[in-house]
Design an enzyme around this catalytic site. Structure first.
Site, PDB file in Angstrom:
ATOM      1  N   ASP A  63      21.072 -39.561 -23.162  1.00  0.00           N
ATOM      2  CA  ASP A  63      22.406 -39.017 -23.462  1.00  0.00           C
ATOM      3  C   ASP A  63      22.689 -39.072 -24.966  1.00  0.00           C
ATOM      4  O   ASP A  63      21.990 -39.772 -25.724  1.00  0.00           O
ATOM      5  CB  ASP A  63      23.458 -39.828 -22.686  1.00  0.00           C
ATOM      6  CG  ASP A  63      24.641 -38.969 -22.251  1.00  0.00           C
ATOM      7  OD1 ASP A  63      24.900 -37.938 -22.898  1.00  0.00           O
ATOM      8  OD2 ASP A  63      25.306 -39.345 -21.268  1.00  0.00           O
ATOM      9  N   ASP A 122      29.333 -31.759 -18.029  1.00  0.00           N
ATOM     10  CA  ASP A 122      29.983 -32.845 -17.279  1.00  0.00           C
ATOM     11  C   ASP A 122      30.920 -32.270 -16.226  1.00  0.00           C
ATOM     12  O   ASP A 122      31.436 -32.998 -15.383  1.00  0.00           O
ATOM     13  CB  ASP A 122      30.773 -33.748 -18.235  1.00  0.00           C
ATOM     14  CG  ASP A 122      29.883 -34.811 -18.866  1.00  0.00           C
ATOM     15  OD1 ASP A 122      28.723 -34.958 -18.431  1.00  0.00           O
ATOM     16  OD2 ASP A 122      30.340 -35.498 -19.802  1.00  0.00           O
TER      17      ASP A 122
HETATM   18  C1  GLA Z   1      28.050 -38.515 -20.562  1.00  0.00           C
HETATM   19  C2  GLA Z   1      27.205 -37.828 -19.522  1.00  0.00           C
HETATM   20  C3  GLA Z   1      27.656 -38.245 -18.149  1.00  0.00           C
HETATM   21  C4  GLA Z   1      27.538 -39.760 -18.022  1.00  0.00           C
HETATM   22  C5  GLA Z   1      28.340 -40.435 -19.117  1.00  0.00           C
HETATM   23  C6  GLA Z   1      28.078 -41.928 -19.133  1.00  0.00           C
HETATM   24  O1  GLA Z   1      29.360 -38.060 -20.523  1.00  0.00           O
HETATM   25  O2  GLA Z   1      27.241 -36.449 -19.679  1.00  0.00           O
HETATM   26  O3  GLA Z   1      26.882 -37.610 -17.155  1.00  0.00           O
HETATM   27  O4  GLA Z   1      26.186 -40.118 -18.104  1.00  0.00           O
HETATM   28  O5  GLA Z   1      28.003 -39.927 -20.400  1.00  0.00           O
HETATM   29  O6  GLA Z   1      28.791 -42.590 -20.107  1.00  0.00           O
END
Ligand code: GLA
Length: 738
Positions: free
Chosen positions: A478, A548
């Site tokens: 990420d 997301d």
């Molecule tokens: C980002 C990712 C999510 C999740 C969060 C965790 O927003 O896109 O899918 O993994 O971080 O903090």
């Protein structure tokens, strides 16, 4: 530059041998010609010595020859020929008013750069062509390689300084593409967090349209892809020229129509705040700009890119040699939306048991497992297992996941640090910053300066240790903020802007080294959703997290946009809870499942709360998905009805490359006035073959034949059941060749 063709390309690969000579140079006319797939690309050395673009379009006959190119004549004293001649890679100098490919400042203050042809060498499916300034010893090697199957060109440039003094590069493109005078529509993708992948379509008008990221990474706000269509936008018809930049740092693509109506597309490093010093003997390599052509509309352009990505870009983890190819993604379970940061051994094991019962292949534990991570205020940088949450380390959880027949994946965010972490307390100088200035936090975190060798080694070191000590099959990598204050105070002030290149190179080098040390470990590129999706990162990562936003209705439009440049193979799509947290929209589990089944399926719901009926539905549809997944993710995609612009209906179809199988998805937003679903005229089937129709979910019209010819399904079409009406309804069908 191009990896070998995969076994998936069966039929098309044989076509390659019909055209053994994909790169030819006519030394009398000084014309270079590249042929691949259905495409010919031609450029030559004009009478002034510049490298001039001559033709990019449908494939020409082998016997067709070009005369030496002539520069554009001077129409007026305000239109210098140097500027109006479509150069392959124009230096800024000699009165260039269009976007330059290269702009430099020499140590003595001279900023004039005029690049002329010097020499060439052959390489597989292409050329290296060397240009040199008319006086100074600055050389640019242009790299060309054409893919024999798709005709997609890989273009790049290496800039070398052979002067006695340093030069500063202020702008460096990977390539410039030229199109003849005409009426064109530009397609490009923009968005924001939780709203990525909006397709924009607009007429190309005089002036420049800039698509860019200044954020240090690819960005949610724009994606480095363009498609220019002759005339109005059309999914199935017409000429389309498209390109995608393989770069995960700040980038820019400029689409400009000059005063004589010619169109040029120039792309590469973003010149904003750019300044790369080349000392004598040093060189800078620009990213690769891929470009292609289709005469089958935007759909044809997407299909070419999808196949190219699967065959030539993505890591090939299964098979060897020519047989190697990316494997369809395992169906995953991810804990994020169910537990957020609140992960622990017992809770994750409970979820893993439920996930295994559904037929999931991979269990992924998301954020929250390390350091003092209770929420997003602390812990990033401290990559040791949190002892309160996992008193015996990760092993008991991983062993349990394995015993349930799944492999194990883990979330990491290697490039970030929370100020509340042991790492930051020890190394406050490791983050991007201008000494003495504030350090802007986003999500309570700062960006580690990966360009620093010590940070590079730290990140590689902890990831290597994590993967060596634990049986981890997959990392969700990420990256949850963009840059601010991008200083690199280890370097002299004049050289610090090199961070725009070196950060990204360091990221790629860590990924490449991890792949070398742990060749089986798969990686997802995630950046708060789709903030880092481009052909650069995709050389090292197996899949991406497009957004997301997991609302299944929003996802239809996002997935539609995503598939213009990117293959469904990499498009992860989770089924999450209803009502959805983002839009508070309630949808059925079937609708959510079918929306996600158009890409690489995952489950991200709190399955602890599912009742028996929900469990049974998910289990049945995961089993159905497993059967048809290769067709969906690596077949030919046809966007039959777009969900864009508030469409009442939408539908996609994929056809396996051998045309044995096809899968159709149909979605209703809200029917009105009893209007039925449009008859779906299918595409891409073998007209003569017989195909049997099997519903995966929903019903076809009662009079639909069980078996009919490809011609029947394509001309008469597939008609839905009368009852297929209402809000947020979905159906899916499989067609198998008899
Ligand atoms: C980002 C990712 C999510 C999740 C969060 C965790 O927003 O896109 O899918 O993994 O971080 O903090």
């Amino acid at each position: 530059m191009l990896k070998s063709l995969s076994c998936l390309l069966g039929i098309a690969a044989s076509a390659m041998f019909a055209f053994p000579q994909s790169a030819t140079f006519d030394s009398a006319a000084k014309v270079f010609r590249l042929d691949g797939g259905n495409v010919t690309y031609v450029f030559g050395v004009n009478s002034r010595g510049e490298l001039q673009q001559m033709y990019w379009g449908g494939r020409l006959a082998t016997g067709d020859h070009f005369a030496q190119p002539q520069p554009m004549r001077e129409v007026a004293s305000f239109d210098p020929s140097y500027s109006t001649t479509p150069q392959e890679y124009a230096g800024w100098g000699a009165g260039l008013f269009v976007e330059p490919a290269l702009k430099v400042t020499f140590a003595d203050g001279n900023r004039d750069l005029v690049l002329h042809y010097e020499s060439y060498s052959e390489k597989p499916n292409g050329f290296d062509v060397v240009l040199k300034d008319i006086q100074r010893d600055v050389r640019v090697t242009l790299h060309y390689a054409i893919d024999p199957e798709t005709g997609i060109l890989a273009r790049s440039a290496t800039i070398e300084n052979h002067e006695q003094q340093p030069i500063t590069i202020e702008q460096a493109a990977a390539a410039a593409w030229a199109l003849p005078r005409g009426h064109y529509t530009l397609n490009y993708l923009t968005g924001r967090w939780a709203g990525e992948w909006t397709l924009n379509q607009e007429e190309i008008r005089p002036g420049a349209r800039i698509i860019e990221s200044r954020r240090g990474s690819t960005s949610h706000q724009a994606n480095p892809w363009f498609a220019v269509q002759s005339g109005e936008p059309s999914e199935n018809h017409g000429e389309v020229w498209f390109g995608a930049l393989a770069w995960s740092g700040s980038w820019r693509i400029t689409v400009e129509q000059d005063q004589l109506d010619a169109v040029r597309i120039t792309g590469g490093f973003n010149p904003f705040d750019f300044g790369y010093v080349l000392k004598p003997g040093q060189s800078l390599e620009a990213p690769v700009f891929y470009g292609g052509y289709s005469d089958h509309g935007l759909g044809g352009a997407s299909r070419l890119l999808h196949h190219f990505e699967v065959a030539n870009i993505l890591p090939h983890r299964i098979g060897t040699g020519d047989q190697a190819h990316p494997k369809p993604r395992p169906v995953i379970y991810n804990s994020w939306e169910a537990t957020e940061f609140n992960v622990n051994e017992a809770g994750q094991i409970a979820l893993a048991e439920k996930a295994a019962a559904l037929g999931v292949d991979r269990f992924v534990m998301d954020d929250g497992w390390f350091g003092q991570r209770k929420d997003d205020h602390a812990g990033l940088g401290d990559w040791c297992v949190n002892p309160q949450k996992f008193p015996h380390g990760l092993k008991p959880l991983i062993d349990k996941v394995h015993s349930l027949g799944m492999d194990f994946g883990l979330w990491v965010e290697p490039e970030m640090v929370n100020p509340d972490s042991d790492l930051y307390r020890k190394h406050p100088d490791w983050v991007l910053n201008f000494p003495g200035r504030p350090r802007s936090e986003e999500r309570n975190q700062l960006v580690l300066n990966l360009a620093r060798p010590d940070v590079h080694d730290y990140v590689l070191g902890f990831l290597d240790k994590l993967l060596t000590e634990n049986d981890i099959a997959f990392l969700k990598w990420d990256y949850n903020r963009n840059w601010s204050e991008p200083g690199w105070d280890q370097l002299p002030p004049t050289e610090q802007k090199a961070i725009y290149v070196e950060y990204t190179r360091s990221l790629y080098s860590i990924l490449a080294e991890l792949e070398r040390r742990h060749p089986k470990v798969e990686i997802e590129s995630c950046s708060g959703g789709g903030g880092r999706v481009d052909l650069g990162i995709l050389k090292y990562t197996d899949e991406v997290w497009p957004s997301d936003n997991t609302d299944p209705f929003d996802r239809l439009t996002q997935q539609d946009g995503f598939t213009y440049p990117y293959t469904p193979q990499i498009m992860m799509a989770w089924v999450t809870d209803s009502p959805h947290w983002l839009n508070h929209r309630a949808t059925s589990l079937t609708y959510r499942m079918l929306s996600s089944m158009q890409g690489s399926l995952g489950i991200g719901a709190n399955i602890d709360k599912w009742n028996d009926e929900e469990t049974a539905t998910a289990k049945r549809l995961i089993a159905a998905y497993h059967k048809v997944q290769p067709t969906i993710v690596q077949g030919d995609l046809y966007r039959l009805i777009s969900p864009r612009n508030g469409s009442e209906f939408s539908a996609t179809q994929t056809v396996s490359r051998d045309k044995r199988q096809s899968v159709v998805f149909a979605f209703i937003h809200s029917t009105q006035e009893q209007r039925g679903f449009p008859i779906l005229k299918l595409k891409g089937l073998d007209p003569q073959a017989q195909y049997a129709l099997t519903p995966i979910e929903g019903k076809a019209w009662a009079g639909t034949p069980e078996v009919a010819s490809g011609d029947w399904w394509m001309n008469h079409g597939l008609e839905m059941d009368d009852d297929f009406r209402g809000d947020f309804k979905a159906a899916a069908f499989e067609l198998d060749r008899r």
